[in-house]
Design a protein around this motif. Structure first.
Motif, PDB file in Angstrom:
ATOM      1  N   ARG A   1     -41.951 -13.968 153.515  1.00 46.56           N
ATOM      2  CA  ARG A   1     -43.170 -13.219 153.225  1.00 46.56           C
ATOM      3  C   ARG A   1     -43.005 -12.221 152.090  1.00 46.56           C
ATOM      4  NH1 ARG A   1     -45.986 -11.597 158.753  1.00 46.56           N
ATOM      5  NH2 ARG A   1     -47.628 -11.105 157.276  1.00 46.56           N
TER       6      ARG A   1
ATOM      7  N   TYR B   1     -46.005 -20.973 161.291  1.00 45.99           N
ATOM      8  CA  TYR B   1     -46.724 -20.235 160.267  1.00 45.99           C
ATOM      9  C   TYR B   1     -45.977 -20.382 158.945  1.00 45.99           C
ATOM     10  CZ  TYR B   1     -49.375 -18.227 164.068  1.00 45.99           C
ATOM     11  OH  TYR B   1     -50.188 -18.072 165.164  1.00 45.99           O
TER      12      TYR B   1
ATOM     13  N   TRP C   1     -45.675 -19.358 155.190  1.00 50.07           N
ATOM     14  CA  TRP C   1     -46.056 -18.273 154.291  1.00 50.07           C
ATOM     15  C   TRP C   1     -45.663 -18.551 152.851  1.00 50.07           C
ATOM     16  CZ3 TRP C   1     -49.088 -14.237 155.479  1.00 50.07           C
ATOM     17  CH2 TRP C   1     -49.301 -13.952 156.829  1.00 50.07           C
TER      18      TRP C   1
ATOM     19  N   PRO D   1     -51.259 -17.245 156.098  1.00 49.17           N
ATOM     20  CA  PRO D   1     -50.391 -18.402 156.314  1.00 49.17           C
ATOM     21  C   PRO D   1     -51.167 -19.695 156.555  1.00 49.17           C
ATOM     22  CG  PRO D   1     -50.575 -17.170 158.334  1.00 49.17           C
ATOM     23  CD  PRO D   1     -51.326 -16.373 157.279  1.00 49.17           C
TER      24      PRO D   1
END
Length: 175
Positions: free
Chosen positions: A72, A127, A129, A154
């Motif tokens: 992230r 998820y 990202w 995401p």
């Protein structure tokens, strides 16, 4: 975000004349640098942006194509590796091959894209990202990050499900 690796390689290719070739120094996914000579008799990059059609889930650092990840940290031009590529078997992706590559010259931009099928092999949502596009050279066998995107929201691959996503690069870049 297109990385310094991409721009270094592009500048060499765009500056060629009469079959000339010059070396460029690129940083591989391990942080090591190497001098590569694109399109010389001994080194060919696989491939500049055509790898958009080849999603991967294994062999990170030694394979070309698109990797998905959990990192992230915002992308920068200086990126040479992904923060957290998903290579643990929890995600399976389709191998689209060259037929999955779409290149379209539109009135105001060039669009390069590939559709990927992402399958979550776990009982938990995944998820995604970050996404990274990598190339390799035939001589070195090391991967170089050409494009790195960290998403604002995401991509969610629900547990036990398959979703379709499209990875797109447009020129002029950023429009």
């Amino acid at each position: 975000m297109l990385t310094k690796n991409f721009w270094s390689l592009a500048s060499q290719l765009l500056g060629r004349y009469n079959n000339s070739s010059k070396s460029v120094v690129l940083t591989n996914t391990s942080g090591g640098t190497a001098s590569e000579t694109p399109y010389s008799s001994t080194a060919k990059p696989y491939t500049m942006l055509g790898s958009v059609c080849l999603p991967k889930t294994s062999n990170y650092g030694n394979a070309y194509g698109v990797f998905y990840g959990r990192g992230r940290t915002p992308a920068t031009m200086d990126d040479y590796t992904m923060e957290d590529p998903i290579v643990d078997g929890s995600l399976t992706v389709s191998e689209g091959g060259p037929g999955a590559l779409t290149v379209a010259l539109n009135e105001d931009h060039l669009r390069i894209s590939g559709v990927h099928q992402l399958t979550n092999n776990t009982a938990e949502d995944i998820y995604i990202w970050e996404v990274g596009l990598h190339i390799i050279f035939a001589t070195a066998g090391k991967a170089y990050l050409m494009e790195h995107t960290v998403l604002e929201e995401p991509i969610v691959v629900p547990a036990g499900n398959t979703i379709s996503t499209e990875y797109v690069i447009k020129f002029p870049y950023g429009t």
